[in-house]
Design a protein around this motif. Structure first.
Motif, PDB file in Angstrom:
ATOM      1  N   PRO A 340      61.704  33.976  29.491  1.00 49.99           N
ATOM      2  CA  PRO A 340      62.499  33.748  28.275  1.00 49.99           C
ATOM      3  C   PRO A 340      61.609  33.491  27.057  1.00 49.99           C
ATOM      4  O   PRO A 340      60.586  32.819  27.153  1.00 49.99           O
ATOM      5  CB  PRO A 340      63.317  32.501  28.625  1.00 49.99           C
ATOM      6  CG  PRO A 340      63.342  32.451  30.107  1.00 49.99           C
ATOM      7  CD  PRO A 340      62.030  33.019  30.559  1.00 49.99           C
ATOM      8  N   GLU A 341      62.022  34.036  25.923  1.00 48.89           N
ATOM      9  CA  GLU A 341      61.333  33.803  24.660  1.00 48.89           C
ATOM     10  C   GLU A 341      62.232  32.947  23.776  1.00 48.89           C
ATOM     11  O   GLU A 341      63.384  33.313  23.511  1.00 48.89           O
ATOM     12  CB  GLU A 341      61.007  35.123  23.967  1.00 48.89           C
ATOM     13  CG  GLU A 341      60.057  36.014  24.744  1.00 48.89           C
ATOM     14  CD  GLU A 341      59.728  37.301  24.001  1.00 48.89           C
ATOM     15  OE1 GLU A 341      58.923  37.243  23.047  1.00 48.89           O
ATOM     16  OE2 GLU A 341      60.295  38.352  24.378  1.00 48.89           O
ATOM     17  N   LEU A 342      61.708  31.832  23.328  1.00 53.38           N
ATOM     18  CA  LEU A 342      62.469  30.952  22.443  1.00 53.38           C
ATOM     19  C   LEU A 342      61.532  30.004  21.719  1.00 53.38           C
ATOM     20  O   LEU A 342      60.376  29.833  22.121  1.00 53.38           O
ATOM     21  CB  LEU A 342      63.513  30.149  23.222  1.00 53.38           C
ATOM     22  CG  LEU A 342      63.038  29.089  24.221  1.00 53.38           C
ATOM     23  CD1 LEU A 342      64.126  28.035  24.419  1.00 53.38           C
ATOM     24  CD2 LEU A 342      62.693  29.714  25.565  1.00 53.38           C
ATOM     25  N   THR A 343      62.030  29.440  20.642  1.00 52.64           N
ATOM     26  CA  THR A 343      61.293  28.452  19.858  1.00 52.64           C
ATOM     27  C   THR A 343      61.995  27.112  19.983  1.00 52.64           C
ATOM     28  O   THR A 343      63.235  27.045  19.979  1.00 52.64           O
ATOM     29  CB  THR A 343      61.212  28.878  18.384  1.00 52.64           C
ATOM     30  OG1 THR A 343      60.558  30.137  18.301  1.00 52.64           O
ATOM     31  CG2 THR A 343      60.435  27.857  17.570  1.00 52.64           C
ATOM     32  N   VAL A 344      61.200  26.061  20.112  1.00 52.30           N
ATOM     33  CA  VAL A 344      61.739  24.722  20.322  1.00 52.30           C
ATOM     34  C   VAL A 344      61.240  23.799  19.218  1.00 52.30           C
ATOM     35  O   VAL A 344      60.028  23.695  18.989  1.00 52.30           O
ATOM     36  CB  VAL A 344      61.326  24.158  21.698  1.00 52.30           C
ATOM     37  CG1 VAL A 344      61.940  22.782  21.921  1.00 52.30           C
ATOM     38  CG2 VAL A 344      61.715  25.120  22.809  1.00 52.30           C
ATOM     39  N   ASP A 345      62.176  23.149  18.530  1.00 46.57           N
ATOM     40  CA  ASP A 345      61.808  22.131  17.550  1.00 46.57           C
ATOM     41  C   ASP A 345      61.531  20.819  18.274  1.00 46.57           C
ATOM     42  O   ASP A 345      62.336  20.375  19.101  1.00 46.57           O
ATOM     43  CB  ASP A 345      62.944  21.908  16.545  1.00 46.57           C
ATOM     44  CG  ASP A 345      63.088  23.068  15.569  1.00 46.57           C
ATOM     45  OD1 ASP A 345      62.196  23.945  15.554  1.00 46.57           O
ATOM     46  OD2 ASP A 345      64.095  23.087  14.827  1.00 46.57           O
ATOM     47  N   LEU A 505      55.076  14.188  20.582  1.00 46.42           N
ATOM     48  CA  LEU A 505      56.225  14.886  20.021  1.00 46.42           C
ATOM     49  C   LEU A 505      57.103  15.353  21.171  1.00 46.42           C
ATOM     50  O   LEU A 505      56.594  15.706  22.244  1.00 46.42           O
ATOM     51  CB  LEU A 505      55.783  16.082  19.176  1.00 46.42           C
ATOM     52  CG  LEU A 505      54.804  15.709  18.054  1.00 46.42           C
ATOM     53  CD1 LEU A 505      53.389  16.110  18.447  1.00 46.42           C
ATOM     54  CD2 LEU A 505      55.206  16.347  16.742  1.00 46.42           C
ATOM     55  N   ARG A 506      58.429  15.352  20.929  1.00 48.35           N
ATOM     56  CA  ARG A 506      59.334  15.703  22.013  1.00 48.35           C
ATOM     57  C   ARG A 506      60.474  16.572  21.512  1.00 48.35           C
ATOM     58  O   ARG A 506      60.955  16.402  20.380  1.00 48.35           O
ATOM     59  CB  ARG A 506      59.928  14.451  22.654  1.00 48.35           C
ATOM     60  CG  ARG A 506      60.732  14.748  23.928  1.00 48.35           C
ATOM     61  CD  ARG A 506      61.463  13.522  24.429  1.00 48.35           C
ATOM     62  NE  ARG A 506      62.557  13.160  23.526  1.00 48.35           N
ATOM     63  CZ  ARG A 506      63.362  12.115  23.715  1.00 48.35           C
ATOM     64  NH1 ARG A 506      63.157  11.318  24.750  1.00 48.35           N
ATOM     65  NH2 ARG A 506      64.335  11.853  22.871  1.00 48.35           N
ATOM     66  N   GLY A 507      60.869  17.525  22.346  1.00 45.17           N
ATOM     67  CA  GLY A 507      62.027  18.346  22.053  1.00 45.17           C
ATOM     68  C   GLY A 507      62.693  18.761  23.340  1.00 45.17           C
ATOM     69  O   GLY A 507      62.176  18.533  24.441  1.00 45.17           O
ATOM     70  N   ASN A 532      59.585  18.211  31.589  1.00 37.11           N
ATOM     71  CA  ASN A 532      60.412  17.366  32.465  1.00 37.11           C
ATOM     72  C   ASN A 532      59.564  16.311  33.177  1.00 37.11           C
ATOM     73  O   ASN A 532      59.727  16.025  34.371  1.00 37.11           O
ATOM     74  CB  ASN A 532      61.187  18.223  33.470  1.00 37.11           C
ATOM     75  CG  ASN A 532      62.262  19.053  32.782  1.00 37.11           C
ATOM     76  OD1 ASN A 532      62.754  18.689  31.716  1.00 37.11           O
ATOM     77  ND2 ASN A 532      62.614  20.175  33.382  1.00 37.11           N
ATOM     78  N   GLY A 533      58.630  15.733  32.413  1.00 31.30           N
ATOM     79  CA  GLY A 533      57.804  14.635  32.898  1.00 31.30           C
ATOM     80  C   GLY A 533      56.566  15.041  33.651  1.00 31.30           C
ATOM     81  O   GLY A 533      55.706  14.200  33.920  1.00 31.30           O
ATOM     82  N   ASN A 560      66.175  20.895  29.136  1.00 32.17           N
ATOM     83  CA  ASN A 560      64.870  20.519  29.671  1.00 32.17           C
ATOM     84  C   ASN A 560      64.063  19.890  28.553  1.00 32.17           C
ATOM     85  O   ASN A 560      64.279  20.176  27.375  1.00 32.17           O
ATOM     86  CB  ASN A 560      64.146  21.750  30.218  1.00 32.17           C
ATOM     87  CG  ASN A 560      64.819  22.337  31.431  1.00 32.17           C
ATOM     88  OD1 ASN A 560      64.444  22.078  32.551  1.00 32.17           O
ATOM     89  ND2 ASN A 560      65.868  23.143  31.201  1.00 32.17           N
ATOM     90  N   GLU A 561      63.108  19.056  28.926  1.00 31.08           N
ATOM     91  CA  GLU A 561      62.339  18.290  27.939  1.00 31.08           C
ATOM     92  C   GLU A 561      60.888  18.731  27.917  1.00 31.08           C
ATOM     93  O   GLU A 561      60.263  18.903  28.962  1.00 31.08           O
ATOM     94  CB  GLU A 561      62.412  16.798  28.276  1.00 31.08           C
ATOM     95  CG  GLU A 561      61.661  15.899  27.306  1.00 31.08           C
ATOM     96  CD  GLU A 561      61.725  14.442  27.708  1.00 31.08           C
ATOM     97  OE1 GLU A 561      62.553  13.716  27.127  1.00 31.08           O
ATOM     98  OE2 GLU A 561      60.965  14.035  28.617  1.00 31.08           O
ATOM     99  N   VAL A 562      60.354  18.918  26.718  1.00 34.63           N
ATOM    100  CA  VAL A 562      58.931  19.178  26.550  1.00 34.63           C
ATOM    101  C   VAL A 562      58.358  18.077  25.660  1.00 34.63           C
ATOM    102  O   VAL A 562      58.937  17.724  24.630  1.00 34.63           O
ATOM    103  CB  VAL A 562      58.661  20.580  25.945  1.00 34.63           C
ATOM    104  CG1 VAL A 562      59.361  20.775  24.609  1.00 34.63           C
ATOM    105  CG2 VAL A 562      57.166  20.828  25.802  1.00 34.63           C
ATOM    106  N   VAL A 563      57.240  17.511  26.095  1.00 34.72           N
ATOM    107  CA  VAL A 563      56.525  16.477  25.341  1.00 34.72           C
ATOM    108  C   VAL A 563      55.098  16.965  25.110  1.00 34.72           C
ATOM    109  O   VAL A 563      54.459  17.470  26.046  1.00 34.72           O
ATOM    110  CB  VAL A 563      56.522  15.125  26.082  1.00 34.72           C
ATOM    111  CG1 VAL A 563      55.628  14.105  25.362  1.00 34.72           C
ATOM    112  CG2 VAL A 563      57.938  14.585  26.221  1.00 34.72           C
ATOM    113  N   VAL A 564      54.625  16.827  23.892  1.00 35.57           N
ATOM    114  CA  VAL A 564      53.271  17.221  23.520  1.00 35.57           C
ATOM    115  C   VAL A 564      52.534  16.000  23.004  1.00 35.57           C
ATOM    116  O   VAL A 564      53.086  15.222  22.216  1.00 35.57           O
ATOM    117  CB  VAL A 564      53.301  18.318  22.425  1.00 35.57           C
ATOM    118  CG1 VAL A 564      51.889  18.661  21.960  1.00 35.57           C
ATOM    119  CG2 VAL A 564      54.016  19.558  22.926  1.00 35.57           C
TER     120      VAL A 564
END
Length: 588
Positions: A340-345, A505-507, A532-533, A560-564
């Motif tokens: 999948p291609e997508l952008t996440v804020d 940062l999290r989205g 996801n942790g 789902n969660e992404v943290v940077v």
């Protein structure tokens, strides 16, 4: 009773000549829900054996702990090999190299300077005995002699490149035999006369490692191993990548021709790697041959089976060669669908300084401690002290491996082991000096194996030695509840607002359960990513890798969660997922 033995010329499986056609697949570099898929694709390429190292420190990350569950369930991995009708070769070290953190040797063991590294020393041998006590029973019960898949076990690894202590090798042999290992015991060393001479003993069957010129290298092995089967234990069909270097590519047609030459001689082979996988978390090692070079998160290795499990042109080329010497199934694996291609804020952000209460407990020290003294074996550590306007400069004996320097939270610069920089000018004012130290991977090859990590003192300024320190080991292996709560409470910030690091940062993003993703790292500086942790690993604008592989089993249907954790800065707080991997510019 089934048997696997060393014959005068061949390996003998149940008394009949047998050519081992094997591929390396490290269970610890692959999500456990993907083990069966990767093993099956090895069989479909024509392999009859799977080889894996065992990383001691993966199972024993701390003294007194030994884990064989989940991603560490070697028994389940070997059972899946057997279920596919294949054999297995196990290489439990204790040292493995493998571009793995510390070559697999636990940091906690070598933190004691009295412990001998890779030699016949009582404390080192006692620790190995405990390791073998916990590991080898599950290998022993899965030997071919007991109806299982394991046909051989390797003792140590390329020992001739490091030492020549034959008493040490014989102690390891005795430990294996005492714990029920009945199958042949192997050694492996490079195609070098001196290394072959130093790296083995008559009780071990010698093998060799190389990537080309098979006849020449096997002739060298024959001089050191006058009888018995010839085997290349590591046929290097690709190479690993280091941060800041090119992505390594080995031409498929060249690899295929070299493999043909090898198999035509009747030799056995283990492809290194068949499937490389990923250095998740902080597991990547480093090489240091005068310049410290840490290994990238991707361990794709330009292997026949790509990091995300796709067959490649090399897979097909090697399959065609193998078909000339052994049966190859007609079935071919399906190509994976584009990801999948997508952008996440990333709409939540939290400065690292504000997250510190959730990440670790500070302690006072009257000298500059290594992270080994802290009992902190990997990842990040925060050092703090006070400086005056007269100090003006900071000089350390060594930085292992990279430190962000700040004064009262304002960036001052970076100290880097790779760049041989250990001195930095300080602003002419008093304040709190912080150094955010990153262990970029313990050295996995050569004489610096076993060295301590952290800031290495003394730490001096223009006027004095700094001895009053507060040090906090940071817990970053996962997004733990305390950090998650702080991110929940963090204010929402527009994604287009520039990012000043170090900051979390999290989205959130939608996904289908089980779908592989590839997270692009364009526009970001350096840091870590969790999904996801789960800590995927490091990214760095130094390249070559421009994506991080997100295994499908980490994802769930819905949000789902992404943290940077960005250490430096970014133009905005957005991440993108791409249709496929981007491992960077290559050299052939």
């Amino acid at each position: 009773m089934p048997t696997f033995e060393i014959g005068d010329v061949d390996f003998l499986l149940d008394g009949r000549p047998h050519q081992v056609i094997s591929g390396a697949l490290h269970y610890f570099r692959v999500h456990p829900e993907q083990w069966a898929d990767r093993i099956r694709k090895a069989r479909l390429m024509g392999l009859n054996t799977i080889e894996t190292y065992v990383a001691w420190n993966f199972h024993a990350p701390e003294r007194g702990r030994f884990d064989l569950d989940g991603p560490r369930d070697l028994g389940r991995f070997l059972d899946l090999v057997a279920a596919e009708g294949m054999h297995a070769i196990v290489r439990p070290g204790p040292y493995i190299c493998a571009e793995w953190d510390g070559g697999g040797l636990p940091g906690w063991l070598l933190a004691d300077p009295e412990v001998g590294v890779r030699r016949h020393e009582p404390r080192y041998l006692a620790a190995i005995a405990q390791y073998y006590d916990q590991l080898l029973p599950l290998v022993a019960e899965r030997q071919v002699t007991r109806g299982g898949p394991v046909i051989a076990v390797q003792v140590e690894n390329e020992y001739g490149a490091y030492g020549d202590d034959q008493d040490y090798l014989r102690a390891l042999i005795a430990m294996n035999r005492e714990r029920g290992i009945e199958v042949p015991l192997l050694s492996c060393d490079q195609a070098d006369d001196a290394m072959q001479a130093r790296g083995s003993v008559p009780e071990l069957h010698r093998t060799v490692t190389f990537g080309s010129r098979a006849k020449e290298r096997l002739d060298l092995l024959r001089r050191h191993q006058p009888t018995g089967p010839l085997m290349c234990m590591e046929f290097w069909n690709g190479w690993f990548d280091s941060w800041g270097q090119h992505h390594h590519v080995a031409p498929a047609e060249t690899n295929a021709q070299d493999l043909d030459d090898l198999l035509a001689m009747g030799a056995s082979v283990n492809l290194y790697m068949f499937h490389g996988g990923t250095n998740f978390g902080f597991t990547g090692g480093a090489n240091d041959k005068g310049t410290y070079l840490p290994i990238t998160t991707s361990y794709d290795y330009d292997a026949p089976l790509a990091e995300h499990g796709a067959v490649t042109a090399k897979w097909h080329a090697m399959r065609e060669v193998i078909s000339r010497y052994a049966p190859v199934p007609d079935e071919l694996p399906a190509d994976p669908a584009p990801a999948p291609e997508l952008t996440v804020d990333l709409d939540r952000r939290l400065p690292l300084a504000d997250a510190l209460p959730a990440l670790g407990e500070p302690a006072a020290w009257d000298h500059l401690p290594t992270t080994d003294e802290l009992g902190h074996w990997t990842g990040f550590t925060l050092y703090r002290t006070e400086v005056t306007a007269e100090d003006r400069v900071l000089t350390l004996a060594e930085v292992r491996d990279r430190a962000l320097v700040a004064l009262d939270g304002e960036p001052v610069g970076v100290l880097s082991r790779t760049e041989h920089s250990r001195t930095i000018a300080l602003p002419a004012r008093a304040g709190e000096l912080t150094l955010l130290l990153e262990d970029q991977g313990r050295v996995n090859y050569g004489p610096r194996i076993g060295e301590a990590k952290g800031l290495i003192g003394p730490a001096r300024t223009a006027t004095r030695e700094l001895t009053d320190w507060t040090v906090t080991p940071l817990r970053l292996d996962a997004v733990e509840p305390a950090l998650a709560a702080l991110l929940d409470a963090a204010p929402a910030v527009a994604a287009g607002t520039p990012v000043a690091g170090p900051a979390f940062l999290r989205g959130t993003f939608p996904a289908d359960a089980g779908a592989d993703h590839f997270l692009r790292t364009d526009g970001w500086g350096k840091g870590l990513v969790w999904v996801n942790g789960f800590l995927l690993g490091r990214y760095w604008s130094a390249g070559p890798t421009a994506t991080l592989y997100v295994p499908g089993p980490l994802l769930r249907s819905g949000d789902n969660e992404v943290v940077v954790l960005e250490l430096h800065g970014a133009e905005g707080a957005r991440v993108a997922f791409a249709a496929g991997p981007d491992l960077g510019s290559s050299e052939v």
